[in-house]
Motif scaffolding. Structure first.
Motif, PDB file in Angstrom:
ATOM      1  N   HIS A  95      -6.196  -4.371   1.625  1.00 55.07           N
ATOM      2  CA  HIS A  95      -5.572  -3.785   0.436  1.00 55.07           C
ATOM      3  C   HIS A  95      -5.571  -4.782  -0.714  1.00 55.07           C
TER       4      HIS A  95
ATOM      5  N   PRO B 274       1.564  -5.610   2.640  1.00 52.13           N
ATOM      6  CA  PRO B 274       0.160  -5.506   2.253  1.00 52.13           C
ATOM      7  C   PRO B 274      -0.771  -6.070   3.325  1.00 52.13           C
TER       8      PRO B 274
ATOM      9  N   PRO C  49       0.814  -1.222   0.000  1.00 51.20           N
ATOM     10  CA  PRO C  49       0.000   0.000   0.000  1.00 51.20           C
ATOM     11  C   PRO C  49       0.845   1.267   0.000  1.00 51.20           C
TER      12      PRO C  49
END
Length: 300
Positions: free
Chosen positions: A227, A223, A217
């Motif tokens: 996301h 992550p 992200p």
């Protein structure tokens, strides 16, 4: 008598110091490649960072300090890629010549235009690109541009080899231009790219390849499930390819490829230490091939 005179001459020549070399500590193998390509036999290069580790997250080691202590120059990527270890290694080396701001300090990032990440950079959240994307070495044109500047820096240290440095830099730039032209012609309609990190951004931009997102992200931030879910929702039903470096976590990349029905490629981003320009361009060619709809389009 003649034999004694010749023997004395041989001994005298053997006692003379060897031709001076510019001793360079390169932060990464790609920077070492550029140093050797431009400097040729007039440079001696030590690569400090392993090519199978992420240079964002290394720590200063005694071997790095030793390389810097004996160096006439340090050649770095810059843009804070090596911020976690290079300043500490330079301080530990106690060599004023390679301090930032001195003639012995050279950064790729200062000789090209950095891509600034969209949105607000936030180091407090783990963002490792607060001043811009440092992975400029993924576009060979950036290395060619920096190579010319490096040739001038070498020339200031070794005037006798100045024209050789400049000729080497121009030869590399011509080699890069030929490859980039061939890749652009062979690319055709490229596959959109989802990359793990922002490292492919320079190459994608140079070849007009759509970069549709990153698995992280923020650069350097792992992550989250939400996301990844958002990426799947946004990209489902589209064509594309997932790209990641070999030392990045492969599980999220493979998950995204499975969810989207895309191919995933795990690729190195640095050459082996001591490798030359041909090996570097071959490596970049692997990334280019991964972004083509027909990755058999060899781009050799």
């Amino acid at each position: 008598m003649k034999r004694n005179w010749m023997s004395g001459l041989v001994l005298l020549l053997a006692a003379l110091p060897a031709a001076a070399e510019i001793r360079v500590a390169a932060t990464t193998a790609n920077m070492g490649m550029l140093v050797e390509t431009v400097g040729g036999e007039a440079v001696e290069v030590t690569v400090m960072a392993p090519n199978d580790r992420d240079p964002h997250y290394l720590e200063a080691r005694p071997s790095m300090m030793a390389a810097l202590r004996n160096a006439d120059m340090v050649v770095a990527v810059g843009a804070e890629l090596e911020i976690g270890w290079l300043p500490a290694a330079i301080d530990g080396a106690n060599n004023g010549t390679v301090q930032p701001g001195q003639s012995g300090y050279f950064e790729l990032a200062r000789h090209i235009e950095l891509i600034k990440d969209e949105g607000v950079a936030d180091r407090a959240r783990g963002d490792v690109h607060p001043v811009g994307n440092p992975h400029a070495y993924m576009n060979p044109e950036n290395l060619a541009q920096a190579g010319r500047a490096l040739a001038e820096r070498f020339a200031s240290l070794d005037e006798g080899n100045a024209e050789t440095f400049r000729a080497n830099a121009e030869a590399f730039a011509a080699q890069v231009a030929e490859k980039m032209d061939a890749w652009r012609q062979a690319m055709g309609d490229p596959l959109p790219v989802l990359s793990y990190h922002g490292d492919v951004q320079y190459l994608a931009q140079a070849l007009n390849v759509p970069l549709v997102g990153t698995i992280e992200p923020l650069p350097g931030v792992p992550p989250t499930a939400s996301h990844l879910s958002d990426l799947v929702r946004d990209l489902k039903g589209r064509e594309g390819v997932v790209l990641a470096r070999v030392y990045q976590p492969d599980k999220p990349a493979r998950f995204m490829a499975q969810q989207l029905g895309w191919t995933v490629h795990l690729l190195p981003s640095d050459v082996e230490p001591g490798a030359g320009a041909d090996a570097y361009l071959e490596l970049i060619g692997r990334w280019v091939a991964a972004m083509t709809r027909d990755d058999a389009a060899s781009l050799d």
